[in-house]
Each structure stands twice: as C-alpha cells, then as structure tokens.
Design a protein around this motif. Structure first.
Motif, PDB file in Angstrom:
ATOM      1  N   ASP A 144       0.839  -1.191   0.000  1.00 48.07           N
ATOM      2  CA  ASP A 144       0.000   0.000   0.000  1.00 48.07           C
ATOM      3  C   ASP A 144       0.878   1.247   0.000  1.00 48.07           C
ATOM      4  O   ASP A 144       1.365   1.670   1.045  1.00 48.07           O
ATOM      5  CB  ASP A 144      -0.932   0.009   1.199  1.00 48.07           C
ATOM      6  CG  ASP A 144      -1.911   1.179   1.180  1.00 48.07           C
ATOM      7  OD1 ASP A 144      -1.962   1.900   0.145  1.00 48.07           O
ATOM      8  OD2 ASP A 144      -2.618   1.373   2.177  1.00 48.07           O
ATOM      9  N   GLU A 156      -0.352   4.028  -1.166  1.00 45.36           N
ATOM     10  CA  GLU A 156      -1.321   5.111  -1.328  1.00 45.36           C
ATOM     11  C   GLU A 156      -1.020   6.322  -0.438  1.00 45.36           C
ATOM     12  O   GLU A 156      -1.093   7.459  -0.919  1.00 45.36           O
ATOM     13  CB  GLU A 156      -2.749   4.609  -1.106  1.00 45.36           C
ATOM     14  CG  GLU A 156      -3.817   5.656  -1.350  1.00 45.36           C
ATOM     15  CD  GLU A 156      -3.766   6.304  -2.736  1.00 45.36           C
ATOM     16  OE1 GLU A 156      -4.177   7.475  -2.851  1.00 45.36           O
ATOM     17  OE2 GLU A 156      -3.296   5.665  -3.707  1.00 45.36           O
ATOM     18  N   HIS A 207      -0.394   9.867  -2.142  1.00 40.45           N
ATOM     19  CA  HIS A 207      -1.222  11.023  -1.795  1.00 40.45           C
ATOM     20  C   HIS A 207      -0.341  12.210  -1.381  1.00 40.45           C
ATOM     21  O   HIS A 207      -0.538  13.343  -1.852  1.00 40.45           O
ATOM     22  CB  HIS A 207      -2.194  10.651  -0.676  1.00 40.45           C
ATOM     23  CG  HIS A 207      -3.100  11.767  -0.274  1.00 40.45           C
ATOM     24  ND1 HIS A 207      -4.168  12.172  -1.043  1.00 40.45           N
ATOM     25  CD2 HIS A 207      -3.078  12.577   0.809  1.00 40.45           C
ATOM     26  CE1 HIS A 207      -4.769  13.189  -0.448  1.00 40.45           C
ATOM     27  NE2 HIS A 207      -4.126  13.451   0.683  1.00 40.45           N
ATOM     28  N   ASP A 261      -0.884   2.567 -11.511  1.00 35.91           N
ATOM     29  CA  ASP A 261      -1.102   2.346 -10.081  1.00 35.91           C
ATOM     30  C   ASP A 261       0.206   1.799  -9.521  1.00 35.91           C
ATOM     31  O   ASP A 261       0.528   0.624  -9.689  1.00 35.91           O
ATOM     32  CB  ASP A 261      -2.247   1.356  -9.866  1.00 35.91           C
ATOM     33  CG  ASP A 261      -2.532   1.072  -8.405  1.00 35.91           C
ATOM     34  OD1 ASP A 261      -1.595   1.112  -7.562  1.00 35.91           O
ATOM     35  OD2 ASP A 261      -3.698   0.774  -8.088  1.00 35.91           O
TER      36      ASP A 261
END
Length: 120
Positions: free
Chosen positions: A8, A10, A14, A93
């Motif tokens: 992860d 993310e 971010h 991604d």
C-alpha cells in the motif's frame, strides 16, 4: 486491508501528489503551464545523477561538502517522489505495479519444488 504480496503506497502517493500540486501552482504562475512528462523525466534524471555522485561520496571516491548521508536520504526520498509523480502522470497504479513486479522477481528467485536450487 492488503492481501499477502500487496503493497500500500497510497499514503506516499497522496503526499507526493500534494507536493506536486504546489509545484504545479508555481509552474503555472511562472511558465503558464505545468511541466510536461519529458520535463518531469529530466528532473528525475538530474536527481538520479546526484544520487550517483552521493554514492561515490559515501564510498569515499567523490568529494562533496556537507553531510553525505543526509543528502543521500534527501535525494533518495526525492527520487521516490519523482517515480510516484511520473507513475501518476502515466496512469500507473504504483502500488499494484510494485507488488506485481516484486512477486514476479520473487518467483524467479525462489526455486519451485520440481526445480533444483541454482548452484553457486
């Protein structure tokens, strides 16, 4: 929750994009547009070259003023930021790509039950 073999990134993505948005505001004000993908890659390439020189300094074969370890930490982190920003621009991604790549590499390194381990 992440599945086994998943990563992860993310939160890092971010945060990287928050910082990128600040740069884009400056670019729009100064240049009337944000950096192109090619310009992003040039910035990344420059920093990778700097990492190379810092590695040489860390090994004692290149003279650099200041705290080499602190500079290395900064430039390696900045390089990760570039990778995340470029992946985002390309619609990749990065969490999924990283996990897939590590899984493929691992599969190539771990012998299967019917394959003998490589001899050294």
């Amino acid at each position: 929750m992440s599945q086994p073999g998943q990563v992860d990134l993310e939160p890092a993505r971010h945060r990287a994009m928050e910082v990128r948005a600040l740069y884009e505001a400056i670019e729009r004000r100064l240049n009337g547009q944000v950096w192109t993908l090619q310009e992003l890659m040039l910035g990344f390439s420059y920093d990778v070259g700097t990492v190379g020189r810092l590695i040489l300094a860390h090994e004692g074969t290149w003279d650099i003023d200041g705290d080499v370890d602190a500079q290395l930490a900064h430039k390696l982190s900045e390089s990760l930021w570039w990778v995340i920003v470029i992946a985002d621009r390309l619609g990749i991604d990065i969490s999924e790509a990283f996990a897939d790549t590590m899984n493929k590499i691992e599969l190539g390194l771990v012998p299967s039950a019917d394959q003998p381990a490589p001899q050294s």
